[in-house]
Design a protein around this motif. Structure first.
Motif, mmCIF file in Angstrom:
data_model
loop_
_atom_site.group_PDB
_atom_site.id
_atom_site.type_symbol
_atom_site.label_atom_id
_atom_site.label_comp_id
_atom_site.label_asym_id
_atom_site.label_seq_id
_atom_site.Cartn_x
_atom_site.Cartn_y
_atom_site.Cartn_z
ATOM 1 N N ASP A 43 48.125 17.341 104.127
ATOM 2 C CA ASP A 43 46.876 17.753 103.491
ATOM 3 C C ASP A 43 47.105 18.742 102.350
ATOM 4 N N ASN A 79 50.447 7.318 111.860
ATOM 5 C CA ASN A 79 50.273 8.734 111.566
ATOM 6 C C ASN A 79 49.236 8.926 110.456
ATOM 7 N N LYS A 80 48.130 9.524 110.809
ATOM 8 C CA LYS A 80 47.046 9.782 109.880
ATOM 9 C C LYS A 80 46.557 11.216 110.066
ATOM 10 N N LYS A 81 45.900 11.691 109.012
ATOM 11 C CA LYS A 81 45.326 13.026 109.096
ATOM 12 C C LYS A 81 44.007 13.022 108.332
ATOM 13 N N TYR A 82 43.032 13.730 108.869
ATOM 14 C CA TYR A 82 41.709 13.794 108.248
ATOM 15 C C TYR A 82 41.267 15.243 108.127
ATOM 16 N N SER A 83 40.449 15.503 107.129
ATOM 17 C CA SER A 83 39.807 16.809 107.081
ATOM 18 C C SER A 83 38.707 16.822 108.135
ATOM 19 N N ASN A 90 36.141 13.683 109.543
ATOM 20 C CA ASN A 90 36.681 13.083 110.762
ATOM 21 C C ASN A 90 35.589 12.345 111.537
ATOM 22 N N ASN A 132 53.293 16.227 109.378
ATOM 23 C CA ASN A 132 51.848 16.393 109.519
ATOM 24 C C ASN A 132 51.318 17.616 108.786
ATOM 25 N N SER A 133 52.040 18.708 108.832
ATOM 26 C CA SER A 133 51.567 19.953 108.235
ATOM 27 C C SER A 133 51.548 19.908 106.708
#
Length: 126
Positions: free
Chosen positions: A108, A56-60, A64, A104-105
């Motif tokens: 960031d 599980n990852k998140k990028y701006s 990206n 996830n929300s």
């Protein structure tokens, strides 16, 4: 909990850097780690986050497909591989850790993170 970031420097446009952040006092397997950056004249901006060892990852959106976040649980280290660097990437990059596996929300959101490192400076010049 202590965070020690390193790997910053000056690089030409299109170049690459890899940032490292060693985190002590907190097991990364049950944490969420992130990189934020602070550019001159701008507010702190989220860059990327990872939950535990992934996936599980998140990028701006601004980084990206150019930046990759990863972690090495055994080494208590989180990395940020930065490729195709642009002048707009110039900033002080700080790592942060949350003691929770964030949804996830929340990954960031700056206030989701409990501990912060001192930052490492990245300068991209043409």
């Amino acid at each position: 909990v202590q965070l020690q970031a390193s790997g910053g420097g000056e690089v030409l446009t299109g170049g690459s850097l890899r940032l490292s952040c060693v985190i002590s006092g907190r097991p990364l397997s049950s944490s969420t780690m992130a990189w934020f950056r602070l550019a001159p004249g701008k507010g702190r901006q989220f860059v990327a986050a990872i939950r535990g060892s992934g996936p599980n990852k998140k990028y701006s959106t601004s980084v990206n497909y150019r930046f990759t976040i990863s972690s090495d649980i055994a080494r208590n280290t989180v990395y940020l591989q930065m490729n195709s660097l642009k002048a707009d990437d110039t900033a002080v990059y700080s790592c942060a850790v949350s003691g929770r596996s964030l949804i996830n929300s929340r990954m960031d959101v700056e206030r989701s993170y409990d501990y912060w490192g001192q930052g490492t400076e990245v300068t991209v010049s043409s």
